[in-house]
Scaffold this active site. Structure first.
Site, PDB file in Angstrom:
ATOM      1  N   HIS A 169      57.639  48.962  86.688  1.00  0.00           N
ATOM      2  CA  HIS A 169      57.567  50.234  85.967  1.00  0.00           C
ATOM      3  C   HIS A 169      58.940  50.691  85.486  1.00  0.00           C
ATOM      4  CE1 HIS A 169      59.248  52.637  89.299  1.00  0.00           C
ATOM      5  NE2 HIS A 169      58.506  51.907  90.119  1.00  0.00           N
ATOM      6  N   CYS A 185      58.430  48.771  94.698  1.00  0.00           N
ATOM      7  CA  CYS A 185      58.131  48.460  93.307  1.00  0.00           C
ATOM      8  C   CYS A 185      59.346  47.864  92.602  1.00  0.00           C
ATOM      9  CB  CYS A 185      57.667  49.719  92.577  1.00  0.00           C
ATOM     10  SG  CYS A 185      56.021  50.284  93.075  1.00  0.00           S
TER      11      CYS A 185
END
Length: 209
Positions: A169, A185
């Site tokens: 992301h 992440c």
């Protein structure tokens, strides 16, 4: 399945130089982001205003061993590099941030979903680790937008049809690229994840080392 050693360039290590071809301009010119003001985006061909990451973390075309399937994503966490394989033997290398040592994701996955300007909700584990930072978002989360920690785009990693809670992301902390700072992440600059998002297909294989 190829391991880290297979990510060796033909004749050189993975430290490729920019290639003076029209394709490189296409690689580096990420689609315009909205609702951000286009004037704040800068040019992905040169350092963006306020971004002080190392020069090798900017996108570049590189050669890789032909073992990797076109359309796949390979992440070398220890090097802070993400490779998107454009065709056999060729890839775009982007700089990324990865999880803190105890939280790093490893293994095989696939792209199970993609979202523009995603909403965000911390996992129960995140709330437990840092209630001061995350408890207020535990129930309703945060809507997508420029202030959302997932940034402009999110690519969701699945295993066996189940969401791993790991995403590739964007970020509101651009200078974290090249560091081990996330809750697991894989972060990219908004400009770079927007470019990757436009290229990668649902179901694409992902391997994180």
């Amino acid at each position: 399945m190829p391991d880290r050693r297979t990510l060796i360039l033909s004749g050189t290590a993975l430290a490729a130089a920019h290639l003076a071809t029209p394709a490189l301009g296409q690689v580096l010119a990420a689609p315009k982001l909205k609702p951000l003001d286009a004037a704040t985006l800068g040019s992905a061909e040169a350092p963006l205003p306020g971004v002080t990451i190392a020069p090798d973390l900017w996108p570049v075309l590189v050669r890789v061993k032909p073992d990797f399937a076109p359309g796949s994503i390979i992440v070398l966490s220890s090097k802070y590099f993400l490779y998107y394989v454009t065709k056999k033997g060729h890839a775009i290398r982007y700089g990324v941030a990865v999880g803190k040592a105890e939280l790093q994701f490893r293994g095989a996955a696939d792209v199970g979903a993609k979202t523009e300007w995603p909403s965000w909700k911390p996992t129960p584990e995140m709330v437990e680790r840092n209630p001061k930072a995350y408890a207020k978002y535990a129930e309703k989360g945060m809507p997508g937008g420029p202030g959302n920690p997932l940034g402009a785009r999110a690519i969701y990693l699945y295993q066996n049809g189940h969401d791993t809670a790991v995403r590739i992301h964007g970020t509101v902390e651009p200078n974290s690229i090249g560091k081990s700072v996330s809750n697991g992440c894989i972060r990219m600059l908004n400009e770079h994840v927007t470019d990757l998002y436009a290229r990668v297909e649902l179901g694409a294989p992902v391997m994180v080392f």
